[in-house]
Design a protein around this motif. Structure first.
Motif, PDB file in Angstrom:
ATOM      1  N   GLN A 183      -4.112   7.407   0.419  1.00  5.77           N
ATOM      2  CA  GLN A 183      -3.749   6.195  -0.318  1.00  5.77           C
ATOM      3  C   GLN A 183      -3.877   6.422  -1.818  1.00  5.77           C
ATOM      4  OE1 GLN A 183      -5.266   2.290   0.998  1.00  5.77           O
ATOM      5  NE2 GLN A 183      -5.832   1.904  -1.137  1.00  5.77           N
ATOM      6  N   THR A 242      -1.702   6.224   3.152  1.00  4.49           N
ATOM      7  CA  THR A 242      -2.652   5.652   4.105  1.00  4.49           C
ATOM      8  C   THR A 242      -3.894   6.545   4.202  1.00  4.49           C
ATOM      9  OG1 THR A 242      -1.522   6.794   5.924  1.00  4.49           O
ATOM     10  CG2 THR A 242      -0.871   4.524   5.475  1.00  4.49           C
ATOM     11  N   ARG A 293       0.843  -1.188   0.000  1.00  3.09           N
ATOM     12  CA  ARG A 293       0.000   0.000   0.000  1.00  3.09           C
ATOM     13  C   ARG A 293       0.884   1.245   0.000  1.00  3.09           C
ATOM     14  NH1 ARG A 293      -5.064   0.133   2.247  1.00  3.09           N
ATOM     15  NH2 ARG A 293      -4.561  -1.817   3.332  1.00  3.09           N
TER      16      ARG A 293
END
Length: 238
Positions: free
Chosen positions: A198, A194, A191
């Motif tokens: 993201q 966040t 990923r």
């Protein structure tokens, strides 16, 4: 499965270990695994191992039949015996460049939101092949967009989902030519950013930097025609 230090701590530059086996081709299997094995377009790590006052140069690392890292000596020299205690040392500068390029390619797949048909990672350069019928109209716009993402210094983290969860969310897989490794019941996700920050989430088994700012400035060096609907976009670290 042996302990995979390259995945647990990609910033580990050296580690003690024990030789747990050899391959018929002369490769060495060490527990825990510090060296990343060739896979997913990322080259295997190089470096050396030391034991009893001796040093053996490792040219590359490949995957064994059971998925373990197999260290490939640069020269046909005497190998440390099974059970020997060794110190593993990475060619850190090379590994770190792989991490920077690999993470940059994830971001390239964000600024070029098309299916990925292939890719390769080097210590200075990398490329992705896209299902792209027409070439981009302005390479500079792509390069600027890529560097703006890098400059946001987004956090890079990992998580895991089950194989069933991945099957229920096939859009997570961007690569048409390479599918995430299966057989252990779960899939690793990388990923970038966040929460509301993201920008990317996709299956990946490679090594990455902790934050995008660590990549540094990237240049898009060329876009090549590699088929009727295939375009290769190459990048380099500045």
């Amino acid at each position: 499965m042996t302990e995979q230090l390259f995945r647990q701590d990609p910033y580990a530059r050296d580690a003690s270990g024990v030789v747990i086996g050899h391959t018929q081709e002369g490769g060495i299997i060490v527990e825990p695994e510090l060296f990343y094995p060739t896979g997913g377009g990322q080259p295997g790590d190089s470096g050396w191992i030391e034991w009893d006052g001796r040093r053996l140069t490792i040219a590359t690392t490949v995957k064994g039949e059971d998925g373990t890292s197999v260290l490939v000596p640069a020269e046909p020299e005497a190998l440390p015996p099974q059970g020997a205690h060794v110190v593993q040392v990475l060619d850190w500068e090379r590994r770190h460049k792989h991490m920077r390029v690999h993470t940059a390619l994830h971001l390239l797949s964000v600024v070029v939101p098309l299916p990925v048909t292939g890719g390769a990672i080097g210590a200075e350069t990398g490329r992705l092949d896209f299902n792209m019928p027409e070439p981009p109209s302005d390479m500079q716009i792509l390069e600027d967009s890529l560097n703006r993402l890098i400059d946001r210094d987004l956090e890079v983290t990992e998580g895991w989902i089950s194989e069933a969860e991945l099957d229920a969310n096939p859009s997570l897989v961007k690569t048409m030519s390479v599918q995430p490794p299966r057989g252990h019941g779960r899939i690793r996700l990388v990923r970038i950013g966040t929460g509301t920050e993201q920008v990317d989430l996709q299956p990946c088994g490679g090594t990455h930097v902790a934050r995008t700012g660590e990549i540094g400035t990237v240049r898009i060096t060329k876009v090549q025609n590699k088929g009727k609907q295939n375009r290769r976009v190459s990048i380099s670290l500045e």
